[in-house]
Design a protein around this motif. Structure first.
Motif, PDB file in Angstrom:
ATOM      1  N   GLN A 229       0.880  -1.210   0.015  1.00 49.25           N
ATOM      2  CA  GLN A 229      -0.021   0.006   0.076  1.00 49.25           C
ATOM      3  C   GLN A 229       0.712   1.420  -0.173  1.00 49.25           C
ATOM      4  OE1 GLN A 229      -3.993  -1.113   2.077  1.00 49.25           O
ATOM      5  NE2 GLN A 229      -3.026   0.204   2.996  1.00 49.25           N
ATOM      6  N   ASN A 230       2.057   1.187   0.171  1.00 49.35           N
ATOM      7  CA  ASN A 230       3.038   2.318   0.341  1.00 49.35           C
ATOM      8  C   ASN A 230       3.513   2.744  -0.949  1.00 49.35           C
ATOM      9  OD1 ASN A 230       2.894   2.787   3.375  1.00 49.35           O
ATOM     10  ND2 ASN A 230       4.172   1.102   3.339  1.00 49.35           N
ATOM     11  N   ARG A 231       3.494   4.046  -1.353  1.00 50.10           N
ATOM     12  CA  ARG A 231       4.003   4.658  -2.446  1.00 50.10           C
ATOM     13  C   ARG A 231       4.800   5.773  -2.009  1.00 50.10           C
ATOM     14  NH1 ARG A 231      -0.070   2.270  -4.987  1.00 50.10           N
ATOM     15  NH2 ARG A 231       0.400   1.544  -6.799  1.00 50.10           N
ATOM     16  N   ARG A 232       6.213   6.059  -2.760  1.00 50.91           N
ATOM     17  CA  ARG A 232       7.100   7.044  -2.265  1.00 50.91           C
ATOM     18  C   ARG A 232       6.916   8.187  -3.370  1.00 50.91           C
ATOM     19  NH1 ARG A 232      12.910   4.640  -0.605  1.00 50.91           N
ATOM     20  NH2 ARG A 232      11.531   4.392   1.080  1.00 50.91           N
ATOM     21  N   VAL A 233       6.727   9.325  -2.693  1.00 48.48           N
ATOM     22  CA  VAL A 233       6.696  10.632  -3.818  1.00 48.48           C
ATOM     23  C   VAL A 233       7.944  11.402  -3.394  1.00 48.48           C
ATOM     24  CG1 VAL A 233       5.311  12.803  -4.245  1.00 48.48           C
ATOM     25  CG2 VAL A 233       4.328  10.347  -3.663  1.00 48.48           C
ATOM     26  N   SER A 234       8.779  11.557  -4.387  1.00 56.12           N
ATOM     27  CA  SER A 234      10.196  12.380  -4.272  1.00 56.12           C
ATOM     28  C   SER A 234       9.636  13.874  -4.747  1.00 56.12           C
ATOM     29  CB  SER A 234      11.443  11.999  -4.985  1.00 56.12           C
ATOM     30  OG  SER A 234      11.403  10.734  -4.265  1.00 56.12           O
ATOM     31  N   LEU A 235      10.293  14.958  -4.275  1.00 58.70           N
ATOM     32  CA  LEU A 235      10.229  16.298  -5.020  1.00 58.70           C
ATOM     33  C   LEU A 235      11.852  16.876  -4.757  1.00 58.70           C
ATOM     34  CD1 LEU A 235      10.872  18.452  -2.497  1.00 58.70           C
ATOM     35  CD2 LEU A 235       8.574  18.022  -1.828  1.00 58.70           C
ATOM     36  N   LEU A 236      12.041  17.607  -5.784  1.00 58.53           N
ATOM     37  CA  LEU A 236      13.307  18.038  -5.919  1.00 58.53           C
ATOM     38  C   LEU A 236      13.481  19.715  -6.190  1.00 58.53           C
ATOM     39  CD1 LEU A 236      12.703  15.597  -8.000  1.00 58.53           C
ATOM     40  CD2 LEU A 236      15.378  15.730  -8.648  1.00 58.53           C
TER      41      LEU A 236
END
Length: 239
Positions: A229-236
């Protein structure tokens, strides 16, 4: 206990201090610290200590016992003696990028209003893990919403509530994996926006910019599936 100058005055780039003790591992404990100690997904600060007879490069800072901040030298060598007056010099460019990324991640949790299962802050980018069974349909729309919040140049302020008040308001805690530090009687809250323009309020011990406009534009990276169920969202950061 070390006085947390990094929290009360996060824009301080240098400040005097006195050496309280050395740890068995060769760390330096000072009475007041502008160095943020590793915690909450934010890396410890780096920089330099100067004193009358020498200088030492600080690789990071960590939490010690009883509220102490331990400064970790980058290499073995002479340490300022206990009782010595020192001047702390912060690697400001690195810290300021951490502040920008950290504040941006608070806003990311606003545009993605789901429980947070983890996070990490870096100099160029950061990420949050969400309890997100399905991926978002429109990542570009999320990025636009995030940058719109940043562009509002909202004030970022702090306040404090008691442990009991936090326990009575569990909805303030967005993180599922890391609980805010309790047991000292009060917990720090970081607020973004004011009054009707408040967009976020959550417990946090890290360092942040004073206004969201300081973050600058950000970009969302790829969204990775991490478990069922986990999702990783990255920001730069753009710059």
């Amino acid at each position: 206990m070390t006085e947390a100058l990094f929290r009360s005055e996060p824009y301080l780039r240098e400040a005097p201090a006195r050496v309280v003790t050395h740890t068995p591992e060769g760390g330096i404990v000072v009475d007041r610290s502008i160095f943020y100690p590793t915690g909450g997904g934010q890396p410890g600060d780096s920089g330099r200590l100067d004193w009358a007879d020498g200088s030492v490069v600080i690789a990071t800072a960590v939490k010690g016992e009883n509220g102490a901040v331990v400064l970790v030298p980058a290499a073995e060598g002479a340490l300022p003696p206990v009782g010595a007056e020192v001047v702390q010099h912060l690697d400001w460019d690195r810290r300021y990028r951490h502040m920008r990324v950290h504040t941006a991640l608070h806003l990311l949790s606003v545009v993605i209003p789901l429980p947070v299962t983890g996070g990490q802050i870096g100099e160029e980018k950061g990420r949050l893990d969400f309890d997100m069974p399905e991926p978002p349909e429109d990542v570009e729309a999320l990025e636009q919403a995030l940058n719109a919040l940043i562009a509002r140049d909202l004030p970022v302020t702090e306040g404090w509530i008691t442990d009991e008040e936090l326990s009575a308001n569990p909805g303030l805690v967005k993180t599922m994996s890391v609980k805010p530090p309790m047991g000292q009687g009060r917990v720090r809250l970081v607020r973004i926006g004011e009054g009707a323009n408040q967009v976020d309020l959550q417990p946090c011990g890290g360092t942040h910019v004073a206004r969201t406009g300081e973050i600058g534009r950000v970009r969302l990276g790829k969204i990775e599936k991490k478990g069922r169920q986990n999702r990783r969202v990255s920001l730069l950061l753009d710059s």
